[in-house]
Design a protein around this motif. Structure first.
Motif, short mmCIF file in Angstrom:
data_model
loop_
_atom_site.label_atom_id
_atom_site.label_comp_id
_atom_site.label_asym_id
_atom_site.label_seq_id
_atom_site.Cartn_x
_atom_site.Cartn_y
_atom_site.Cartn_z
N ILE A 1 39.53 28.71 -14.92
CA ILE A 1 39.23 27.33 -15.24
C ILE A 1 37.90 27.22 -15.99
N VAL B 1 47.60 27.13 -8.96
CA VAL B 1 46.72 26.44 -9.89
C VAL B 1 47.61 25.96 -11.02
N LEU C 1 40.54 20.06 -13.90
CA LEU C 1 40.22 21.31 -13.21
C LEU C 1 38.74 21.37 -12.89
#
Lengths: 347, 245, 299
Positions: free
Chosen positions: A144, C35, C236
């Motif tokens: 991320i 995720v 995120l």
């Protein structure tokens, strides 16, 4: 006792598959190098056959782009494949290289063919810095943060006057006639691709590479076994940035402008990842095979369907399918089946 | 007539080698068993297979006439076979009370849950005191009691305890043992894995020695410690560590 | 002073919607360690449903959650059954989910582009451009506050849905099972939770929340297929900031950063708004890699 292989003696002209069935095919080693050398020589010689190639510039442009993708996915593989740290923001390094060379050309008139290595070093510097921060986490959080890094650079370049903002900087063309214009870019990308493959090969065959593989396998165990995991990871990040940065420098020059959306988009990063995974991440040859294959599929689907949207769907579908059914990729799967041609076994 | 019959079971993890290699064992109702054996003998794996957490590659597990071999863990639990793993497997951010209620997840009748909750609190008064506290904040001994209490919420017929006293101070371990004793007296069939072989065998009616994935020896638990071969082969180390605990 | 209050209000309204978007993402991670890089792509896909329901059938976007959420729930369950069950128990599950959802995101993006082209869309229900005007009260003479109706309703709906989610997780039998699975998957299995069923339901819930977020996005923010990357990066960042898998962290992170970015936009300029999220992400990685409410390093 003399080894079987030595007893049989060199038989370079014998590419029988049975020969390769052996556990880690020692195979006809010489034959492997012949094939590779022939490929490299052919690639170097390609521009010389000008009269025989109908759409010369198209072929060279295509060649340069494929080589660029080979370089970039091979570099991505050092971090993503060897160390198992997936970066989805790797095109940030391409952009840094592109902008460094672009600025030096635009403001100071220095050719990117000279400054491309500087672009690579700038990418390495960013790799160290970003790695220092983002590699404090692992797994999803790391992935991320690489995406966030990419978007930060998109925002910054979009809003930075000196860099031309969203419109970017136009770059002067290479002072060459149209018919020879693609040649230098082709050779530059060829050198970059060879450099990137060589780097990946050296890393794979070093103690450092072993350490990275250990990290990918089990980081805690690697740490216990004495691998300086943090140093290794950050170094892998930095090394994997270098050739991507150099490629970016040359690429910007070849399209005659640098612009945020050319580099800092996740689609470019996605390509590197896709190529490495389909080819076989963690192997040296995988990203090369993947890059050639994906680029070919891209070109074909573009010709066949015209629409880029369809192209995107195909890419996504391929990624999902490969992950579910061949997580080892082409090279990895072939090797597991002991069917990998010797000239592709670079590990 | 045994309530649990394990016949010729082999099992392993993923694509790894067999950990259990054709193991057979019979467990009779209302008796207690202590399983001992060196590390890697397959003790915990055996429990996982019985509990449905790991499916056997070959062989069968039959509990009261029903085959468990292909069942999901919740289906196994519904038949009355309950497993307390080594790490207790609590829900750290749920309160003691919530953990106990989760133990009766398969019980639909609310009043029955209440009844059993009261019974568990009676048996483990400390859990009643700590009812509102997060399970993650309990001491090791209390966590073990909670795990056992939670297992009782399903009102099991067969209870498997995997090293319930691991890492506990001697007097706490003693407390746990006396509670296991109490479970036995309630008519439960108890199977326990215990590193402290001496203590575990004192507790159980029947001893089972596992090695390399099969049952090497079984018999009345008193006999085992006297058998010089067993002592030498399997208990040498375990027994001596037992003394020093 | 009035300006500060005005900016803070706008930030909170924005944060409310972000919280709803991030809640779905964090739910999927908490329960299944997935995720979901396709979360924002699902949001955009849902936005298209709401958009066309409004354009073609005249259905209010806020009302469209009534059918968008169930559709997306079923979609999520199907995606889970078809894709994620296959890789359950694989050694590098976390990494696999990232790459898999990355591929799904690319697919969804391409399909949306193929079907609806890349042009900007935005539904325009009557309230989208209206505001409540607040004056008097504690404000200095002559000052007024604007509360955009569209954002206000969106935040209200977000709060309602988040409270409903919270109550569901807290009090229902399935909610217990979901929380139990989040905290200790192995333990949940041992007490008889069918973790696969729970996982499928949770992923469905997560995509249903994406559905609701999409309904709100359809009239709040202009959207087109490629936009989802920007959104997923912001979401995120929020989720990492709050501590991956922590619902409380996601909501608080969304509100705090909603306000912060709102001030950044007011003081520096609208293009720098998203920068707040990225900078916050890097800052938090430097200081506290596990996030505000995370307990251990997210693995």
């Amino acid at each position: 006792m003399i080894e079987d292989r030595a007893a049989v003696g060199p038989e370079p002209s014998d590419p029988e598959p049975e020969q390769q069935e052996a556990q880690r095919p020692p195979g006809p080693a010489r034959y492997r190098w012949y094939v590779l050398a022939a490929v490299v020589v052919a690639l170097f010689a390609l521009p010389l056959f000008r009269p025989m190639i109908s759409s010369y510039n198209y072929v060279l442009t295509l060649g340069a782009l494929i080589l660029m993708w080979v370089a970039m996915s091979s570099s991505w593989n050092i971090l993503g494949g060897f160390a198992g740290y997936i970066s989805l923001g790797h095109s940030v390094f391409m952009g840094v290289g592109g902008y460094v060379a672009g600025v030096l050309l635009y403001y100071h008139g220095i050719s990117p063919f000279l400054t491309a290595p500087l672009g690579g070093l700038a990418a390495v510097a960013l790799g160290f810095l970003a790695g220092f921060i983002t590699l404090r986490t692992r797994g999803p959080a790391f992935i991320i943060s690489t995406i966030a890094l990419l978007f930060m650079f998109l925002l910054m370049t979009d809003n930075f006057e000196y860099l031309g903002g969203a419109a970017g900087l136009p770059l002067p063309a290479l002072p060459l006639s149209q018919e020879w214009l693609r040649v230098p870019f082709y050779y530059a990308m060829l050198l970059i691709a060879l450099g990137a493959i060589w780097t990946a090969y050296r890393v794979a065959h070093s103690k450092f590479g072993m350490g990275l593989r250990a990290i990918a396998e089990d980081e805690v165990k690697a740490e216990v076994a004495g691998v300086p995991t943090r140093l290794y990871k950050i170094s892998a990040f930095a090394i994997s940035a270098f050739w991507v940065g150099v490629a970016g420098a040359i690429y910007g020059y070849s399209i005659a402008f640098v612009r945020p959306t050319v580099f800092f988009t996740i689609a470019i990063s996605a390509q590197m990842v896709l190529m490495a995974i389909i080819g076989g991440k963690g192997t040296v040859a995988g990203p090369v095979v993947g890059a050639v294959l994906i680029y070919a599929i891209n070109e074909l689907s573009l010709v066949a369907f015209g629409a880029t949207e369809f192209n995107i769907v195909i890419q996504g579908t391929m990624l999902v399918a490969v992950l579910l059914f061949f997580p080892l990729g082409i090279v990895g799967t072939l090797r597991k089946m002991n069917r990998l041609p010797a000239f592709l076994n670079w590990d | 007539m045994p309530i649990l019959e394990i016949t010729d079971v082999s099992a392993g993890y993923g694509s790894g080698p067999d950990i259990l290699r054709g193991l057979s064992l019979e467990v009779e109702e209302a008796k207690s068993y202590c399983i001992i054996g060196p590390n890697g003998a397959g003790k915990s794996t055996l429990f996982k297979v019985i509990a449905g957490l790991l499916h056997p590659r070959t062989g069968n597990v039959v509990f009261r006439g029903e085959s468990l071999a292909r069942r999901r863990p919740d289906q196994v639990l519904a038949t009355g076979v309950c497993f307390v793993p080594q790490d207790q497997a609590l829900f750290p951010e749920m309160s003691v009370r919530e953990n106990l209620i989760m133990g009766a997840y398969l019980v639909k009748d609310r009043s029955l849950v209440k009844e059993r909750l009261a019974r568990v609190y009676e048996m483990f008064p400390i859990l009643s005191e700590r009812a509102g506290q997060d399970a993650g904040k309990l001491s090791g001994g209390q966590q073990q009691m909670l795990a056992m209490g939670r297992a009782l919420m399903i009102d099991p017929i067969l209870l498997m305890l995997d090293e319930p006293t691991l890492g506990l101070a001697p007097q706490i371990a003693q407390q746990i043992f006396s509670q296991v004793e109490q479970l036995k007296s309630m008519g439960l069939t108890v199977v326990i894995i215990e590193q402290n072989a001496q203590r575990g065998l004192e507790l159980a009616d029947w001893g089972v020695v596992l090695d390399l994935g099969i049952v090497r020896f079984e018999g009345p638990s008193e006999g085992i410690l006297e058998d010089p071969r067993i002592r030498e082969l399997y208990l040498g180390k375990a027994a001596s560590t037992g003394e020093t605990r | 002073m009035t300006n500060v209050i005005q900016v803070a209000i706008l930030g909170l309204l924005l944060g409310g919607v972000y919280a709803l978007m991030a809640a779905g993402l964090t739910l999927a991670f908490g329960v299944m360690r997935i995720v979901n890089l396709a979360h924002a792509a699902f949001i955009i896909a849902s936005a298209y449903i709401s958009f066309f329901a409004f354009e073609k059938l005249g259905i209010d976007p806020l009302l469209s959650v009534v059918f968008v959420m169930p559709i997306m729930f079923l979609f999520g369950v199907a995606v889970y059954q078809v894709l994620f069950r296959r890789i359950e128990g694989s050694k590098r599950f976390g990494e696999m989910t990232v790459l898999l959802t990355f591929g799904i995101a690319i697919m969804v993006e391409g399909l949306l582009g193929f079907a609806f082209t890349g042009i900007y869309r935005k539904a325009a229900p009557g309230y989208a451009n209206e505001s409540f005007i607040v004056d008097g009260l504690f404000l200095p003479q002559g000052d007024i506050l604007f509360i955009p109706k569209g954002q206000f309703y969106a935040s209200l709906l977000s709060i309602v849905l988040l409270v409903a989610l919270w109550a569901f997780l807290r009090y229902s039998q399935t909610g217990y099972a979901i929380r139990a699975t989040t905290q200790n998957r192995a333990a949940a299995e041992i007490v008889g939770v069918n973790v696969r069923r729970v996982s499928a339901i949770s992923f469905g819930l997560s995509t249903a929340l994406a559905g609701a977020s999409g309904a709100l996005m359809s009239y709040l923010f202009p959207f087109f297929p490629f936009r989802h990357w920007q959104w997923v990066a912001v979401l995120l960042a929020l989720v990492v900031l709050g501590g991956m898998g922590s619902m409380k962290g996601a909501v608080i992170g969304a509100l705090v950063l909603g306000v912060a970015s709102s001030f950044v936009v007011d003081q520096i300029g609208p293009t720098w708004g998203p920068m707040t999220f990225y900078l916050a992400l890097f800052l938090i990685l430097l200081i506290r890699p596990q996030g505000l409410f995370g307990k251990e390093a997210p693995a």
